[in-house]
Design a protein around this motif. Structure first.
Motif, mmCIF file in Angstrom:
data_model
loop_
_atom_site.group_PDB
_atom_site.id
_atom_site.type_symbol
_atom_site.label_atom_id
_atom_site.label_comp_id
_atom_site.label_asym_id
_atom_site.label_seq_id
_atom_site.Cartn_x
_atom_site.Cartn_y
_atom_site.Cartn_z
ATOM 1 N N SER A 24 6.267 -7.988 2.494
ATOM 2 C CA SER A 24 6.164 -6.990 1.432
ATOM 3 C C SER A 24 4.747 -6.519 1.159
ATOM 4 O O SER A 24 4.548 -5.507 0.488
ATOM 5 N N VAL A 25 3.757 -7.223 1.673
ATOM 6 C CA VAL A 25 2.379 -6.882 1.320
ATOM 7 C C VAL A 25 1.985 -5.507 1.858
ATOM 8 O O VAL A 25 1.261 -4.758 1.192
ATOM 9 N N VAL A 26 2.474 -5.131 3.030
ATOM 10 C CA VAL A 26 2.100 -3.826 3.588
ATOM 11 C C VAL A 26 2.763 -2.675 2.830
ATOM 12 O O VAL A 26 2.082 -1.712 2.456
ATOM 13 N N PRO A 27 4.091 -2.695 2.563
ATOM 14 C CA PRO A 27 4.653 -1.623 1.732
ATOM 15 C C PRO A 27 4.005 -1.535 0.354
ATOM 16 O O PRO A 27 3.808 -0.439 -0.180
ATOM 17 N N THR A 28 3.674 -2.686 -0.226
ATOM 18 C CA THR A 28 3.075 -2.689 -1.559
ATOM 19 C C THR A 28 1.692 -2.049 -1.551
ATOM 20 O O THR A 28 1.330 -1.301 -2.464
ATOM 21 N N TYR A 29 0.917 -2.331 -0.524
ATOM 22 C CA TYR A 29 -0.454 -1.817 -0.434
ATOM 23 C C TYR A 29 -0.575 -0.658 0.553
ATOM 24 O O TYR A 29 -1.678 -0.365 1.019
ATOM 25 N N LEU A 30 0.540 0.007 0.862
ATOM 26 C CA LEU A 30 0.509 1.066 1.869
ATOM 27 C C LEU A 30 -0.506 2.166 1.564
ATOM 28 O O LEU A 30 -1.244 2.582 2.467
ATOM 29 N N PRO A 31 -0.588 2.688 0.330
ATOM 30 C CA PRO A 31 -1.599 3.728 0.086
ATOM 31 C C PRO A 31 -3.021 3.262 0.400
ATOM 32 O O PRO A 31 -3.817 4.013 0.976
ATOM 33 N N THR A 32 -3.337 2.022 0.041
ATOM 34 C CA THR A 32 -4.671 1.482 0.321
ATOM 35 C C THR A 32 -4.902 1.341 1.818
ATOM 36 O O THR A 32 -5.970 1.706 2.342
ATOM 37 N N ILE A 33 -3.908 0.816 2.521
ATOM 38 C CA ILE A 33 -4.029 0.622 3.967
ATOM 39 C C ILE A 33 -4.130 1.962 4.681
ATOM 40 O O ILE A 33 -4.953 2.151 5.588
ATOM 41 N N ALA A 34 -3.280 2.918 4.269
ATOM 42 C CA ALA A 34 -3.281 4.231 4.914
ATOM 43 C C ALA A 34 -4.603 4.956 4.692
ATOM 44 O O ALA A 34 -5.117 5.624 5.600
ATOM 45 N N GLU A 35 -5.162 4.828 3.505
ATOM 46 C CA GLU A 35 -6.453 5.457 3.219
ATOM 47 C C GLU A 35 -7.532 4.916 4.150
ATOM 48 O O GLU A 35 -8.385 5.662 4.644
ATOM 49 N N ARG A 36 -7.482 3.626 4.423
ATOM 50 C CA ARG A 36 -8.497 3.005 5.283
ATOM 51 C C ARG A 36 -8.290 3.347 6.753
ATOM 52 O O ARG A 36 -9.258 3.551 7.490
ATOM 53 N N LEU A 37 -7.031 3.424 7.191
ATOM 54 C CA LEU A 37 -6.761 3.607 8.616
ATOM 55 C C LEU A 37 -6.667 5.066 9.039
ATOM 56 O O LEU A 37 -7.099 5.423 10.140
ATOM 57 N N VAL A 38 -6.058 5.915 8.192
ATOM 58 C CA VAL A 38 -5.853 7.315 8.589
ATOM 59 C C VAL A 38 -6.455 8.303 7.604
ATOM 60 O O VAL A 38 -6.328 9.518 7.786
ATOM 61 N N GLY A 39 -7.097 7.810 6.533
ATOM 62 C CA GLY A 39 -7.737 8.696 5.576
ATOM 63 C C GLY A 39 -6.785 9.485 4.712
ATOM 64 O O GLY A 39 -7.137 10.543 4.187
ATOM 65 N N ASP A 40 -5.558 8.988 4.537
ATOM 66 C CA ASP A 40 -4.538 9.699 3.750
ATOM 67 C C ASP A 40 -3.701 8.648 3.034
ATOM 68 O O ASP A 40 -3.055 7.822 3.677
ATOM 69 N N SER A 41 -3.708 8.669 1.697
ATOM 70 C CA SER A 41 -3.048 7.601 0.945
ATOM 71 C C SER A 41 -1.592 7.890 0.606
ATOM 72 O O SER A 41 -0.787 6.959 0.493
#
Length: 397
Positions: A24-41
């Motif tokens: 569940s940690v990735v769906p929960t923090y998806l905006p943060t992860i996406a911002e870091r990896l693809v620049g779009d939250s």
């Protein structure tokens, strides 16, 4: 039960807790992860990343559940469980240091393999070591460990802890494995723990109908569960952004998914004693259908009603998962049980991975997650249609 079996049961519970957390940690923090990896939250790139990563995780879950389930039949349940637990925790701890979406997806694929092995082996071990009369209660408690892990992720998100801090905490789950599994592995040759039989293929051939029923009942519910699990937090932040960009409601959504599941899994024992296994499964299906029609068809106007509806749906999700955790392994004999259980639990997950991958695309095509989630929930009708056949199997056993 002996002390060794109680320790084995405890480790199965801890492993399930770790699975819920790392899943569940990735769906929960998806905006943060996406911002870091693809620049779009929250935009299309974030949706695409979320779909891809979650699908890779589920594909890994399928591969690990089937392949390592077979290894557990041949080489021992406990060693496979210990290695998978350590692997899931350590791989999750590596993700903050990954800067490429491709590598991140690969890490989640391997993590999914570890989680898949844990879920299959812990269910198989539970059925084999727990006395029949106490099995529904103790398997319900075991099943809620996954939901507790989800709640942990949501709670940490709500406390605004960073993603790096959270995954570092999750790495600590690997420590008990090294402490508790050492004495267990030394005795893993015990026939009650391992099944080194060479007749698995013939057993699977004789159990085709049971595998089909188990896979359908488990898979149809799982598709709906994972659709909610993967996309409700993101949809919630779009509906109720608030002043924190939706972080609070995302955390509350994950806590509702986990909290409702915990209550449902704990109440599985009285439900099974009252109406039986298959009718209990039917009750869960009906409850989720009603919740899906309201949540995705009407859409609550307030965040509190939204979260409460999710909690109610999660209650039936949790009860169904707890029930399936011992209903499916009980369909098979000890010889090849982990392999057959792995097939049942992971054929459905394979289809689920495809469905979760498409939800982001369907959402873009239809203009929102609401329509995509409603369409995905229609698979529940297939599961309900299979119930009469499951009743027939139960009557002939």
């Amino acid at each position: 039960m002996s002390q060794r079996l109680w320790i084995t049961y405890l480790m199965c519970w801890i492993a399930g807790l770790a699975c819920g957390s790392v899943a569940s940690v990735v769906p929960t923090y998806l905006p943060t992860i996406a911002e870091r990896l693809v620049g779009d939250s929250v935009g299309p790139q974030a949706a695409e990343l979320g779909s891809t990563v979650q699908s890779l995780f589920l594909f890994g879950w399928v591969l690990g559940g089937i392949a390592l389930g077979l290894v557990a039949d041949l080489r021992g349940r406990v060693p496979v469980l210990g290695v998978a637990l350590v692997g899931a925790c350590l791989l999750t701890g590596l993700t903050p240091y990954v800067s490429s979406p491709l590598v991140f997806g690969g890490v989640r694929l391997l993590t999914g393999m570890c989680v898949g092995a844990i879920m299959v082996v812990s269910s198989t071990l539970g059925v084999e070591i727990l006395p029949e009369k106490r099995r529904p209660l103790l398997m319900g408690i075991l099943a809620n460990s996954y939901a507790v892990g989800i709640v942990c992720s949501g709670a940490l998100q709500s406390r605004a802890l960073s993603y790096e801090t959270v995954v570092t905490l999750f790495m600590l789950f690997s420590a008990p494995a090294l402490v508790f599994f050492t004495p267990l592995v030394e005795r893993s040759q015990d026939a009650t723990v391992t099944q080194r039989q060479r007749t698995i293929a013939s057993q699977l051939s004789q159990s085709k109908r049971e595998i089909a029923i188990g896979a359908t009942l488990f898979g149809c519910m799982l598709i709906t569960l994972w659709a909610a699990f993967s996309w409700l937090p993101t949809w919630a932040s779009d509906l109720f952004p608030g002043t924190d960009g939706g972080a609070g409601v995302r955390g509350s959504t994950m806590m509702a998914l986990g909290g409702g599941g915990i209550i449902g899994s704990l109440l599985v024992a009285p439900v099974v004693h009252w109406m039986g296994r298959v009718r209990g499964i039917l009750t869960c299906y009906v409850g989720v259908v009603i919740g899906s029609l309201y949540l995705y068809g009407v859409t609550p106007s307030s965040a509190s009603t939204f979260v409460a509806t999710i909690a109610a749906m999660s209650f039936f999700f949790g009860m169904s998962q707890a029930l399936m955790s011992f209903y499916v392994p009980e369909l098979f004999s000890a010889v090849g049980r982990a392999t057959a259980t792995g097939l049942c639990l992971n054929i459905g997950r394979f289809v689920t991975a495809l469905a979760v991958l498409q939800i982001g695309l369907i959402a873009d095509a239809l203009g929102g997650f609401q329509q995509a989630l409603l369409i995905t929930s229609s698979v529940l009708l297939i599961g309900i249609a299979v119930i009469p056949r499951a009743i027939s199997i139960t009557q002939h056993r």
